[in-house]
Design a protein around this motif. Sequence first.
Motif, PDB file in Angstrom:
ATOM      1  N   VAL A  42       0.843  -1.214   0.000  1.00  0.00           N
ATOM      2  CA  VAL A  42       0.000   0.000   0.000  1.00  0.00           C
ATOM      3  C   VAL A  42       0.877   1.263   0.000  1.00  0.00           C
ATOM      4  CG1 VAL A  42      -1.729   1.320   1.267  1.00  0.00           C
ATOM      5  CG2 VAL A  42      -1.885  -1.180   1.195  1.00  0.00           C
ATOM      6  N   PRO A  43       0.702   2.117  -1.003  1.00  0.00           N
ATOM      7  CA  PRO A  43       1.491   3.362  -1.058  1.00  0.00           C
ATOM      8  C   PRO A  43       0.954   4.381  -0.062  1.00  0.00           C
ATOM      9  CG  PRO A  43       0.318   2.924  -3.140  1.00  0.00           C
ATOM     10  CD  PRO A  43      -0.240   1.998  -2.132  1.00  0.00           C
ATOM     11  N   ARG A  44       1.640   4.521   1.075  1.00  0.00           N
ATOM     12  CA  ARG A  44       1.119   5.380   2.143  1.00  0.00           C
ATOM     13  C   ARG A  44       1.011   6.847   1.700  1.00  0.00           C
ATOM     14  NH1 ARG A  44       3.309   7.642   7.534  1.00  0.00           N
ATOM     15  NH2 ARG A  44       1.531   7.516   8.960  1.00  0.00           N
ATOM     16  N   GLU A  45       1.870   7.283   0.750  1.00  0.00           N
ATOM     17  CA  GLU A  45       1.834   8.704   0.371  1.00  0.00           C
ATOM     18  C   GLU A  45       0.500   9.083  -0.265  1.00  0.00           C
ATOM     19  OE1 GLU A  45       3.532   6.396  -1.028  1.00  0.00           O
ATOM     20  OE2 GLU A  45       3.808   6.674  -3.191  1.00  0.00           O
ATOM     21  N   LEU A  46      -0.234   8.118  -0.779  1.00  0.00           N
ATOM     22  CA  LEU A  46      -1.537   8.440  -1.375  1.00  0.00           C
ATOM     23  C   LEU A  46      -2.562   8.790  -0.293  1.00  0.00           C
ATOM     24  CD1 LEU A  46      -1.852   5.824  -4.279  1.00  0.00           C
ATOM     25  CD2 LEU A  46      -0.983   8.166  -4.316  1.00  0.00           C
ATOM     26  N   PHE A  47      -2.230   8.518   0.972  1.00  0.00           N
ATOM     27  CA  PHE A  47      -3.138   8.840   2.088  1.00  0.00           C
ATOM     28  C   PHE A  47      -2.617  10.011   2.914  1.00  0.00           C
ATOM     29  CE2 PHE A  47      -3.599   4.559   0.739  1.00  0.00           C
ATOM     30  CZ  PHE A  47      -4.961   4.475   0.552  1.00  0.00           C
ATOM     31  N   THR A  48      -1.518  10.598   2.430  1.00  0.00           N
ATOM     32  CA  THR A  48      -0.930  11.742   3.149  1.00  0.00           C
ATOM     33  C   THR A  48      -0.740  12.893   2.155  1.00  0.00           C
ATOM     34  OG1 THR A  48       1.316  10.950   2.751  1.00  0.00           O
ATOM     35  CG2 THR A  48       0.272  10.244   4.798  1.00  0.00           C
ATOM     36  N   GLN A  55       8.348  11.951   4.221  1.00  0.00           N
ATOM     37  CA  GLN A  55       7.594  11.992   5.489  1.00  0.00           C
ATOM     38  C   GLN A  55       6.508  10.929   5.551  1.00  0.00           C
ATOM     39  OE1 GLN A  55       6.059  15.711   6.981  1.00  0.00           O
ATOM     40  NE2 GLN A  55       7.981  16.730   6.429  1.00  0.00           N
ATOM     41  N   ALA A  56       5.998  10.571   4.388  1.00  0.00           N
ATOM     42  CA  ALA A  56       4.950   9.534   4.355  1.00  0.00           C
ATOM     43  C   ALA A  56       5.502   8.200   4.828  1.00  0.00           C
ATOM     44  CB  ALA A  56       4.400   9.404   2.940  1.00  0.00           C
ATOM     45  N   TYR A  57       6.838   8.053   4.765  1.00  0.00           N
ATOM     46  CA  TYR A  57       7.426   6.762   5.142  1.00  0.00           C
ATOM     47  C   TYR A  57       8.225   6.825   6.445  1.00  0.00           C
ATOM     48  CZ  TYR A  57       5.394   4.952   1.029  1.00  0.00           C
ATOM     49  OH  TYR A  57       4.454   4.560   0.112  1.00  0.00           O
ATOM     50  N   GLU A  58       8.013   7.893   7.199  1.00  0.00           N
ATOM     51  CA  GLU A  58       8.571   7.900   8.546  1.00  0.00           C
ATOM     52  C   GLU A  58       7.572   7.206   9.450  1.00  0.00           C
ATOM     53  OE1 GLU A  58       9.463  11.964   9.319  1.00  0.00           O
ATOM     54  OE2 GLU A  58      11.122  11.939   7.876  1.00  0.00           O
ATOM     55  N   ASN A  59       8.099   6.626  10.532  1.00  0.00           N
ATOM     56  CA  ASN A  59       7.194   5.876  11.403  1.00  0.00           C
ATOM     57  C   ASN A  59       6.480   6.821  12.363  1.00  0.00           C
ATOM     58  OD1 ASN A  59       5.874   3.881  12.790  1.00  0.00           O
ATOM     59  ND2 ASN A  59       7.590   3.529  14.196  1.00  0.00           N
ATOM     60  N   GLY A 107      -7.954   6.033   5.726  1.00  0.00           N
ATOM     61  CA  GLY A 107      -7.782   5.373   4.434  1.00  0.00           C
ATOM     62  C   GLY A 107      -6.612   4.400   4.440  1.00  0.00           C
ATOM     63  N   TYR A 108      -5.507   4.747   5.122  1.00  0.00           N
ATOM     64  CA  TYR A 108      -4.321   3.893   5.032  1.00  0.00           C
ATOM     65  C   TYR A 108      -4.568   2.519   5.659  1.00  0.00           C
ATOM     66  CZ  TYR A 108       0.458   2.212   5.627  1.00  0.00           C
ATOM     67  OH  TYR A 108       1.599   1.432   5.599  1.00  0.00           O
ATOM     68  N   SER A 138     -11.618  10.056  -1.118  1.00  0.00           N
ATOM     69  CA  SER A 138     -10.856  10.427  -2.318  1.00  0.00           C
ATOM     70  C   SER A 138      -9.496   9.720  -2.344  1.00  0.00           C
ATOM     71  CB  SER A 138     -10.751  11.945  -2.472  1.00  0.00           C
ATOM     72  OG  SER A 138      -9.959  12.446  -1.445  1.00  0.00           O
ATOM     73  N   CYS A 139      -8.861   9.545  -1.171  1.00  0.00           N
ATOM     74  CA  CYS A 139      -7.553   8.859  -1.166  1.00  0.00           C
ATOM     75  C   CYS A 139      -7.713   7.380  -1.534  1.00  0.00           C
ATOM     76  CB  CYS A 139      -6.899   8.985   0.204  1.00  0.00           C
ATOM     77  SG  CYS A 139      -6.403  10.656   0.620  1.00  0.00           S
ATOM     78  N   LEU A 140      -8.769   6.749  -0.990  1.00  0.00           N
ATOM     79  CA  LEU A 140      -8.995   5.327  -1.307  1.00  0.00           C
ATOM     80  C   LEU A 140      -9.237   5.166  -2.812  1.00  0.00           C
ATOM     81  CD1 LEU A 140     -11.207   4.421   1.778  1.00  0.00           C
ATOM     82  CD2 LEU A 140      -9.126   3.188   1.111  1.00  0.00           C
TER      83      LEU A 140
END
Length: 416
Positions: A42-48, A55-59, A107-108, A138-140
Amino acid sequence: MTSVGTMGSESLRNAMVDRFVADQAAEGSSPRPEVERALRTVPRELFTPGLPLEQAYENEAVLKKMRGDEAISSVSAPFLIARMLGQAADALNGLDGRHVLEIGSGGYNASLLRELVGASGSVTTVDIDREVTDRAVSCLAAAGYDDVTVVCADAEHPIVPARTFDLIIVTVGSWDIPPAWIDQLTDDGVLVLPLRTFGMSRSWALRRREDRLVSVSQRLCGFVSMQGAGAREVRYVDIADGVHLRLDEGQHVDPAAVADLLTTPREQVWAGVSLPPRTDLSDLDLWLATRPRRDAEQFVVLSAQEDAVEAGIVTPSWRFAVPATLEAGTLTYRSALRWTDRHFDLGACAHGIVAAAAAGRMVEHMRAWVEAGSPPPVLHVLPTRTPDGDLPDGAVLDKRHCRLVLAFTPHEKGTP
Ligand SMILES: C[S@@+](CC[C@H](N)C(=O)[O-])C[C@H]1O[C@@H](n2cnc3c(N)ncnc32)[C@H](O)[C@@H]1O
């Protein structure tokens, strides 16, 4: 599902998951393969939206929506979500084909769940905030997960009348368990929720057993607080610059009585135990919270900002939340660990009139936990009508919608 297409995204995502796998390995465990796969998919940046890719991939929890100083919504930290999904999948022996209700949208997590339940399962997600549900929809859609049902409602009440779910996963900090969550669970269903007991939050995975729910696992966690009908206030009393006591509902502390306590001499007492690095001290903290209290002794939670710890104003074992007691003009809390080679000792610090005796009592409770085999807590959730005589042994906590009992079963000597 849509792929993001840039190598940047994919390699950042894999690096994030590699860190998670390494952290788990350091704790002596590993993520379930399907949870790891979903995280890598799942591409987390699509929900941020609007956030730099890195930053989308920082914990971390991101896109926080604030009300004053308090975050009321966020896209949760990936590792927190991953651990809860692991709890859910363990309790249900896999999520394939399951029907899931997520409380608290973004969404994530719904997308990770969509990956996990597969074509024959379903995901419904509910949030009280229209701005959050609109963004989730919209993100989903942008990520290609257009078969997730998104509902805007207060999850205190049933979402889809007469519909039940195999898994209800709550991603917002709860103080109570409203009847709707239990009623919407299938007979074999699992409820995973971050629940505050004695001022401390743990993510519990609960299953039905006759008229009650009983936990099968629990993990340390932290979430934004519930809004709507189930909202409960968390109050803080400042006791020094950057140091506060967290009070649970119904608790009162006179700020004047604790204002200067930390300026009085500190008494440090050690338990004299030797524990290995992976010992889960969040279990000890609930053990300390549930010990029988003396008259006028109050259990509270101490937290401190980094500056206050660096300045030596307090020396807690974990600055975000350590068990503490207030009694007879004395504050006692679980202090920083004392390491010798590869093992550590537990200790308590106290300030005030009966500091040495109070710190001594806290370390006696710590020794008792170690002697009992460092048992983890088990949570029983019973109907409010349950008479005292029918409660299991343990510490009882009455909430509005249920009676909670926290129990610890000592390990038999010689068993793992
Ligand atoms: C940490 S966020 C959820 C994160 C999300 N699951 C994700 O995938 O990142 C918590 C959410 O719970 C929502 N919330 C708070 N109280 C609620 C309630 N009573 N019913 C439904 N949603 C609620 C908030 O609006 C907030 O968006």
